[in-house]
Design a protein around this motif. Structure first.
Motif, PDB file in Angstrom:
ATOM      1  N   GLY A 130     -39.881 -31.384  38.823  1.00 32.97           N
ATOM      2  CA  GLY A 130     -40.868 -30.318  38.950  1.00 32.97           C
ATOM      3  C   GLY A 130     -41.230 -29.996  40.383  1.00 32.97           C
ATOM      4  N   LYS A 131     -40.486 -30.571  41.346  1.00 37.17           N
ATOM      5  CA  LYS A 131     -40.753 -30.290  42.761  1.00 37.17           C
ATOM      6  C   LYS A 131     -40.082 -28.983  43.154  1.00 37.17           C
ATOM      7  N   GLU A 132     -40.814 -28.190  43.916  1.00 40.14           N
ATOM      8  CA  GLU A 132     -40.330 -26.875  44.324  1.00 40.14           C
ATOM      9  C   GLU A 132     -39.194 -26.996  45.340  1.00 40.14           C
ATOM     10  N   ILE A 133     -38.058 -26.363  45.033  1.00 41.07           N
ATOM     11  CA  ILE A 133     -36.915 -26.329  45.949  1.00 41.07           C
ATOM     12  C   ILE A 133     -36.953 -25.048  46.773  1.00 41.07           C
ATOM     13  N   GLU A 134     -37.220 -23.965  46.083  1.00 40.51           N
ATOM     14  CA  GLU A 134     -37.237 -22.659  46.729  1.00 40.51           C
ATOM     15  C   GLU A 134     -38.154 -21.744  45.930  1.00 40.51           C
ATOM     16  N   SER A 135     -38.908 -20.903  46.630  1.00 42.57           N
ATOM     17  CA  SER A 135     -39.771 -19.961  45.930  1.00 42.57           C
ATOM     18  C   SER A 135     -40.032 -18.746  46.803  1.00 42.57           C
ATOM     19  N   ALA A 136     -40.370 -17.666  46.161  1.00 35.96           N
ATOM     20  CA  ALA A 136     -40.694 -16.425  46.860  1.00 35.96           C
ATOM     21  C   ALA A 136     -41.292 -15.465  45.846  1.00 35.96           C
ATOM     22  N   TYR A 137     -41.636 -14.284  46.310  1.00 39.09           N
ATOM     23  CA  TYR A 137     -42.073 -13.233  45.400  1.00 39.09           C
ATOM     24  C   TYR A 137     -41.610 -11.902  45.964  1.00 39.09           C
ATOM     25  N   TYR A 138     -41.548 -10.921  45.092  1.00 38.48           N
ATOM     26  CA  TYR A 138     -41.212  -9.575  45.531  1.00 38.48           C
ATOM     27  C   TYR A 138     -41.906  -8.573  44.625  1.00 38.48           C
ATOM     28  N   ARG A 139     -42.075  -7.401  45.143  1.00 36.06           N
ATOM     29  CA  ARG A 139     -42.635  -6.310  44.341  1.00 36.06           C
ATOM     30  C   ARG A 139     -41.492  -5.442  43.861  1.00 36.06           C
ATOM     31  N   GLU A 140     -41.717  -4.779  42.755  1.00 34.18           N
ATOM     32  CA  GLU A 140     -40.600  -4.065  42.139  1.00 34.18           C
ATOM     33  C   GLU A 140     -40.046  -2.930  42.995  1.00 34.18           C
ATOM     34  N   ASP A 141     -40.767  -2.545  44.051  1.00 34.61           N
ATOM     35  CA  ASP A 141     -40.238  -1.524  44.950  1.00 34.61           C
ATOM     36  C   ASP A 141     -39.638  -2.146  46.218  1.00 34.61           C
ATOM     37  N   GLU A 142     -39.261  -3.433  46.133  1.00 29.27           N
ATOM     38  CA  GLU A 142     -38.635  -4.135  47.248  1.00 29.27           C
ATOM     39  C   GLU A 142     -37.254  -4.657  46.840  1.00 29.27           C
ATOM     40  N   PRO A 143     -36.255  -3.790  46.771  1.00 24.48           N
ATOM     41  CA  PRO A 143     -34.929  -4.193  46.285  1.00 24.48           C
ATOM     42  C   PRO A 143     -34.263  -5.279  47.129  1.00 24.48           C
ATOM     43  N   ASP A 144     -34.533  -5.313  48.439  1.00 26.53           N
ATOM     44  CA  ASP A 144     -33.935  -6.345  49.288  1.00 26.53           C
ATOM     45  C   ASP A 144     -34.418  -7.740  48.899  1.00 26.53           C
ATOM     46  N   LYS A 145     -35.715  -7.841  48.600  1.00 31.65           N
ATOM     47  CA  LYS A 145     -36.266  -9.140  48.199  1.00 31.65           C
ATOM     48  C   LYS A 145     -35.789  -9.530  46.796  1.00 31.65           C
ATOM     49  N   GLN A 146     -35.590  -8.529  45.952  1.00 35.07           N
ATOM     50  CA  GLN A 146     -35.036  -8.822  44.627  1.00 35.07           C
ATOM     51  C   GLN A 146     -33.615  -9.347  44.774  1.00 35.07           C
ATOM     52  N   GLU A 147     -32.851  -8.756  45.651  1.00 31.35           N
ATOM     53  CA  GLU A 147     -31.486  -9.212  45.897  1.00 31.35           C
ATOM     54  C   GLU A 147     -31.485 -10.646  46.421  1.00 31.35           C
ATOM     55  N   ALA A 148     -32.469 -10.994  47.251  1.00 27.91           N
ATOM     56  CA  ALA A 148     -32.584 -12.364  47.753  1.00 27.91           C
ATOM     57  C   ALA A 148     -32.801 -13.346  46.601  1.00 27.91           C
ATOM     58  N   MET A 149     -33.564 -12.917  45.590  1.00 26.87           N
ATOM     59  CA  MET A 149     -33.769 -13.766  44.415  1.00 26.87           C
ATOM     60  C   MET A 149     -32.451 -13.968  43.676  1.00 26.87           C
ATOM     61  N   PHE A 150     -31.682 -12.887  43.481  1.00 29.57           N
ATOM     62  CA  PHE A 150     -30.394 -13.007  42.815  1.00 29.57           C
ATOM     63  C   PHE A 150     -29.480 -13.967  43.573  1.00 29.57           C
ATOM     64  N   GLN A 151     -29.501 -13.905  44.885  1.00 32.08           N
ATOM     65  CA  GLN A 151     -28.675 -14.798  45.696  1.00 32.08           C
ATOM     66  C   GLN A 151     -29.117 -16.251  45.542  1.00 32.08           C
ATOM     67  N   ALA A 152     -30.428 -16.467  45.435  1.00 33.16           N
ATOM     68  CA  ALA A 152     -30.940 -17.825  45.226  1.00 33.16           C
ATOM     69  C   ALA A 152     -30.478 -18.368  43.873  1.00 33.16           C
ATOM     70  N   ILE A 153     -30.480 -17.517  42.852  1.00 31.10           N
ATOM     71  CA  ILE A 153     -30.023 -17.940  41.526  1.00 31.10           C
ATOM     72  C   ILE A 153     -28.538 -18.291  41.573  1.00 31.10           C
ATOM     73  N   GLU A 154     -27.737 -17.458  42.238  1.00 31.28           N
ATOM     74  CA  GLU A 154     -26.306 -17.724  42.358  1.00 31.28           C
ATOM     75  C   GLU A 154     -26.049 -19.037  43.110  1.00 31.28           C
ATOM     76  N   LYS A 155     -26.889 -19.318  44.096  1.00 32.35           N
ATOM     77  CA  LYS A 155     -26.737 -20.537  44.885  1.00 32.35           C
ATOM     78  C   LYS A 155     -27.070 -21.787  44.069  1.00 32.35           C
ATOM     79  N   HIS A 156     -28.149 -21.741  43.312  1.00 34.41           N
ATOM     80  CA  HIS A 156     -28.626 -22.934  42.615  1.00 34.41           C
ATOM     81  C   HIS A 156     -28.065 -23.101  41.206  1.00 34.41           C
ATOM     82  N   PHE A 157     -27.523 -22.036  40.632  1.00 32.68           N
ATOM     83  CA  PHE A 157     -26.949 -22.122  39.283  1.00 32.68           C
ATOM     84  C   PHE A 157     -25.533 -21.528  39.273  1.00 32.68           C
TER      85      PHE A 157
END
Length: 198
Positions: A130-157
């Protein structure tokens, strides 16, 4: 023929009942709520519309303090729990979207804007303890930050084929959320499913 009609009626009732979302309160109450409500938490509270005695949902949402809620279950058995990601973060109502062998991804949704008609998505990747490895947030009008989330998912899974294929379907899509429309937002984070990766 009567037996067939009765069987169809029972199946229909079972299906209708299984599509509800439920709040389980710490005082033992179980409240039926509108399904799309689960996407909105705000300032340690959840806004929900109760099911009335006449079988219809209320038109105006009520705020319930997160601390009074044990858990929330939505369709397909997706469960949301009250969680504070770390000491600096506020409490939120998080669901597990990806449940991996030694990691999981959790996410929380909060409305923003003068009309509360857009969403901020907070997400964390946690280890088996339950220890945090990576975290962030984005607003739905921030596509670059959403893409960063997708990249984090690809990296960890990276070996979760179902996750990666499903995620690709939603890249570039805007949620088009609105607290008042009665419709759930569209997108990868908002699906009523838990992806299990071994």
């Amino acid at each position: 023929m009567k037996q067939l009609v009765l069987l169809l009626g029972l199946l229909t009732c079972s299906y209708a009942n299984s599509q509800n979302s439920f709040l389980y309160m710490k005082d033992g109450k179980k409240i039926v709520i509108e399904d799309h409500d689960v996407f909105y938490t705000w300032r340690d509270g959840v806004y929900v519309q109760y099911l009335k005695k006449n079988g219809k949902f209320e038109s105006s949402p009520h705020r319930i303090d997160i601390e009074k809620i044990e858990k929330l279950e939505t369709v397909n058995g997706v469960t949301y729990v009250r969680l504070q990601r770390n000491e600096k973060a506020p409490f939120g109502f998080y669901k597990t979207l990806i449940n991996g062998k030694d990691k999981k991804l959790i996410c929380c949704f909060r409305p923003y804007g003068s009309q509360r008609d857009r969403l901020q998505i907070s997400y964390s990747i946690l280890d088996a303890n339950g220890k945090e490895i990576e975290s962030a947030y984005y607003r739905e009008d921030e596509p670059d930050k959403q893409e960063a989330m997708f990249q984090a998912i690809e990296k960890h899974f990276p070996s979760c084929t179902e996750v990666l294929e499903n995620m690709a379907l939603y890249k570039g899509k805007r949620p088009w959320s609105n607290f008042y429309t009665g419709k759930p937002p569209v997108g990868y984070m908002f699906q009523n499913t838990v992806f299990v990766c071994e």
